[in-house]
Scaffold this active site. Sequence first.
Site, short mmCIF file in Angstrom:
data_model
loop_
_atom_site.label_atom_id
_atom_site.label_comp_id
_atom_site.label_asym_id
_atom_site.label_seq_id
_atom_site.Cartn_x
_atom_site.Cartn_y
_atom_site.Cartn_z
N HIS A 112 0.44 -0.98 0.52
CA HIS A 112 0.47 -0.30 -0.34
C HIS A 112 1.08 1.20 0.04
O HIS A 112 0.70 1.97 -0.59
CB HIS A 112 -0.76 0.28 1.29
CG HIS A 112 -1.46 1.77 1.31
ND1 HIS A 112 -2.76 1.34 0.97
CD2 HIS A 112 -1.22 2.31 2.12
CE1 HIS A 112 -3.39 3.00 1.19
NE2 HIS A 112 -2.26 3.16 2.10
N GLU A 113 1.57 1.45 0.85
CA GLU A 113 2.88 2.34 0.72
C GLU A 113 3.02 2.31 -0.33
O GLU A 113 3.66 3.28 -0.85
CB GLU A 113 3.98 2.40 2.49
CG GLU A 113 3.30 2.21 3.62
CD GLU A 113 2.12 2.95 3.37
OE1 GLU A 113 2.24 4.79 3.05
OE2 GLU A 113 1.06 3.57 3.95
N HIS A 116 1.45 4.70 -3.00
CA HIS A 116 1.50 5.52 -2.53
C HIS A 116 2.88 6.68 -3.90
O HIS A 116 2.36 7.96 -4.28
CB HIS A 116 1.53 6.82 -0.85
CG HIS A 116 0.40 6.54 -0.48
ND1 HIS A 116 -1.33 6.45 -1.13
CD2 HIS A 116 0.11 5.80 0.46
CE1 HIS A 116 -1.56 7.01 -0.09
NE2 HIS A 116 -1.58 5.94 0.90
N HIS A 120 2.39 8.97 -6.81
CA HIS A 120 3.41 10.78 -6.74
C HIS A 120 5.01 10.17 -8.17
O HIS A 120 4.36 11.29 -8.79
CB HIS A 120 4.85 10.23 -5.36
CG HIS A 120 5.60 11.61 -5.55
ND1 HIS A 120 6.62 11.74 -4.79
CD2 HIS A 120 5.31 12.68 -5.78
CE1 HIS A 120 7.03 12.72 -5.03
NE2 HIS A 120 6.21 13.48 -5.54
#
Length: 242
Positions: A112-113, A116, A120
Amino acid sequence: MFLYYGGYYGGYGMRFDSSYLIYLLIALIVPMLAQCYLSSTFNQYLRVRASSGLTGADVARRILDRNGLQHVHLTEVGGRLSDHYDPSRKTVRLSRDIYHGTSIAALAVAAHECGHAIQHANAYAPLQFRSAMFPVVNFANKFGYLAILLGFIFGGSSFLLLGIILVGVTVLFQIVTLPVEFNASTRAVAQLSEMNILYGNEEKAGARKVLTAAALTYVAGAVVAIAELLRLIMIFNSRNND
């Protein structure tokens, strides 16, 4: 969090009303239920080892490299469920349970991280809008409720209206956060599936449950924030009608 007690603010008097009780129930119960669901789901799948035997750090590094993000750093951070992606330093920070863990929960959170980080890199519009809001949101968090308090003390509708607008900015920020979080989870599950890191439907379903539980905490926060904003608007209208 600023709580206004009563249907009006009249000198030294304060009273409860039904709208405040509804708001109070929402503010207390909704986040509590979301947090309880997250804790129980996370703890359940933290005990289930993924068949791949990879750690969260292994998975994060593989996903980042697969998406051309070799320049994104990966580090361990203290705390529990403190995992996050730092866009300013291009760093994925994973808590100990996730960084070293081989559980389904660990792999899901790590992915999940990385989702991100991929957002980006791909200039995902909601993330860009959310990032652009940071300076305004920081200002709104500092001075929104101060303006509301001054409005109550001095009886100025202008202060109260300014405070409500600033609170509205923070609510908008929380609403924009929702697609960012859900999209990161969607990307995470896709990466885990495409790279054959999770085996079988049970492991994939477990990862989805963990990520859904985490996303619901953001939904709960947005619901409470909206309820509070509506409460403040009701107070403002009530004062203007008196």
